[in-house]
Design an enzyme around this catalytic site. Structure first.
Site, PDB file in Angstrom:
ATOM      1  N   ASP A 200     -17.808   0.783   0.808  1.00 15.09           N
ATOM      2  CA  ASP A 200     -16.774   1.647   0.193  1.00 15.09           C
ATOM      3  C   ASP A 200     -15.500   1.719   1.262  1.00 15.09           C
ATOM      4  O   ASP A 200     -15.684   1.846   2.513  1.00 15.09           O
ATOM      5  CB  ASP A 200     -17.209   2.930   0.028  1.00 15.09           C
ATOM      6  CG  ASP A 200     -16.235   4.040  -0.557  1.00 15.09           C
ATOM      7  OD1 ASP A 200     -14.976   3.302  -0.751  1.00 15.09           O
ATOM      8  OD2 ASP A 200     -16.598   4.896  -1.024  1.00 15.09           O
TER       9      ASP A 200
ATOM     10  N   ASN B  96      -7.115  -5.389  -2.472  1.00 15.42           N
ATOM     11  CA  ASN B  96      -7.415  -5.026  -3.844  1.00 15.42           C
ATOM     12  C   ASN B  96      -7.953  -3.946  -4.492  1.00 15.42           C
ATOM     13  O   ASN B  96      -8.066  -3.441  -5.384  1.00 15.42           O
ATOM     14  CB  ASN B  96      -8.107  -6.320  -4.470  1.00 15.42           C
ATOM     15  CG  ASN B  96      -8.344  -6.214  -6.151  1.00 15.42           C
ATOM     16  OD1 ASN B  96      -7.523  -6.304  -6.725  1.00 15.42           O
ATOM     17  ND2 ASN B  96      -9.744  -6.020  -6.142  1.00 15.42           N
TER      18      ASN B  96
ATOM     19  N   TYR C 135      -2.460   8.180 -10.215  1.00 20.34           N
ATOM     20  CA  TYR C 135      -2.567   7.145 -10.159  1.00 20.34           C
ATOM     21  C   TYR C 135      -1.248   6.269  -9.601  1.00 20.34           C
ATOM     22  O   TYR C 135      -1.170   5.529  -8.699  1.00 20.34           O
ATOM     23  CB  TYR C 135      -3.138   6.297 -11.243  1.00 20.34           C
ATOM     24  CG  TYR C 135      -3.232   4.918 -11.264  1.00 20.34           C
ATOM     25  CD1 TYR C 135      -4.350   4.239 -10.308  1.00 20.34           C
ATOM     26  CD2 TYR C 135      -2.578   3.980 -11.823  1.00 20.34           C
ATOM     27  CE1 TYR C 135      -4.406   2.933 -10.223  1.00 20.34           C
ATOM     28  CE2 TYR C 135      -2.552   2.579 -11.761  1.00 20.34           C
ATOM     29  CZ  TYR C 135      -3.680   2.077 -10.919  1.00 20.34           C
ATOM     30  OH  TYR C 135      -3.940   0.671 -10.939  1.00 20.34           O
ATOM     31  N   GLY C 136       0.045   6.515 -10.672  1.00 19.17           N
ATOM     32  CA  GLY C 136       1.167   5.743 -10.269  1.00 19.17           C
ATOM     33  C   GLY C 136       1.822   6.223  -8.990  1.00 19.17           C
ATOM     34  O   GLY C 136       2.316   5.606  -8.201  1.00 19.17           O
ATOM     35  N   ALA C 137       1.409   7.487  -8.609  1.00 23.56           N
ATOM     36  CA  ALA C 137       1.906   7.956  -7.355  1.00 23.56           C
ATOM     37  C   ALA C 137       1.460   7.205  -6.212  1.00 23.56           C
ATOM     38  O   ALA C 137       1.914   6.749  -5.079  1.00 23.56           O
ATOM     39  CB  ALA C 137       1.930   9.561  -7.199  1.00 23.56           C
TER      40      ALA C 137
ATOM     41  N   LYS D  60       0.159   4.137  -6.074  1.00 23.43           N
ATOM     42  CA  LYS D  60       0.631   2.735  -6.128  1.00 23.43           C
ATOM     43  C   LYS D  60       2.137   2.707  -5.789  1.00 23.43           C
ATOM     44  O   LYS D  60       2.523   1.898  -4.951  1.00 23.43           O
ATOM     45  CB  LYS D  60       0.292   2.080  -7.605  1.00 23.43           C
ATOM     46  CG  LYS D  60      -0.821   1.944  -7.835  1.00 23.43           C
ATOM     47  CD  LYS D  60      -1.714   1.038  -6.990  1.00 23.43           C
ATOM     48  CE  LYS D  60      -3.160   0.735  -7.466  1.00 23.43           C
ATOM     49  NZ  LYS D  60      -3.706  -0.245  -6.839  1.00 23.43           N
TER      50      LYS D  60
END
Length: 248
Positions: free
Chosen positions: A59, A86, A150-152, A154
């Site tokens: 992990d 990734n 999630y967007g934050a 990235k």
């Protein structure tokens, strides 16, 4: 395009985009340390490519993970030329419904772990004029109702990419790819129920001009291009959308 003689780490390599990246990098001639939480699919890839692959069942957000990954790569191949961050965690939900602890979990995997792996790999990367490719998302550039946490994370990874590109130049190049919707097992692990997942997939296809989901190999080819100093030796700090036109 060739990566002959390069030693590359690819995290999140067991399935989906990461597996597509690992296979493309291997086919380009690199030796690859593949990292993932589940050992079985990693071993399957190792059996196919033999001594060109080293396996780390890990992990990436666990304490000491970055040090272990770098140690395995350098022990196996004598050097480390590139890192592909990734591995990612995606959990979706509206602000008033999602568990705030999921934001911490996503930040740990999507931002802190890449930063730590770059830090630990830095002496090797500097020695070999190396390269980093972070796998971000168009979610880091677009508004994403229902996927704000999630967007934050990235968006934070995009900022990390651009800042480190300047900080580490000219010794190390740092770029990011922002995939659009790619058909991966991630869709079964977002925390949404089946109906909401299907609704989101329909909406994503409707907003993607190419009218289809991408696949991991399409992302992998771009990774290989960014890792190849002959093709991309003057490219750093780039955030490249590979998204079927979704950000157009």
């Amino acid at each position: 395009m060739t990566l002959d003689g390069k030693s590359v780490v690819v995290t999140g390599a067991a399935t989906g985009i990461g597996r597509g990246i690992a296979e493309c990098v291997l086919k380009a001639g690199a030796r690859v340390t593949i990292v993932g939480r589940r050992e079985e699919p990693l071993r399957d890839l190792a059996e196919r490519y033999g001594s060109a692959v080293a396996v780390v069942a890990q992990d990436v957000a666990a304490p000491g993970a970055a040090e272990r990954i770098v140690a395995v790569a350098t022990d196996a191949f004598g050097r480390l030329d590139a890192v592909v961050n990734n591995a990612g965690l995606a959990r979706f939900g509206r602000l008033d419904a999602i568990d705030p602890a999921l934001f911490e979990a996503m930040f740990a995997v999507n931002v802190r772990a890449p930063a730590e792996l770059i830090r630990c790999a830095l002496p090797q990367l500097r020695s070999h004029c190396g390269s980093v490719v972070n796998i971000s998302s168009v979610g880091g550039a677009l508004s994403m109702p229902g996927r704000a946490f999630y967007g934050a994370t990235k968006a934070a990874l995009n900022s990390l990419t651009r800042s480190l590109a300047r900080e580490l130049a000219p010794d190390v190049r740092v770029n990011a790819i922002m995939p659009g919707p790619v058909d991966t097992p991630m869709w079964n692990e977002t925390g949404l129920d089946e109906a909401d997942t299907q609704h989101m997939r329909v909406d994503l296809l409707a907003s993607t001009p190419m009218g289809r989901f991408g696949d991991g190999t399409e992302i992998g080819r771009w990774v290989c291009s960014l890792l190849d100093p002959e093709l991309s030796g003057w490219v750093t700090g780039a955030l490249i959308p590979v998204d079927g036109g979704r950000t157009a």
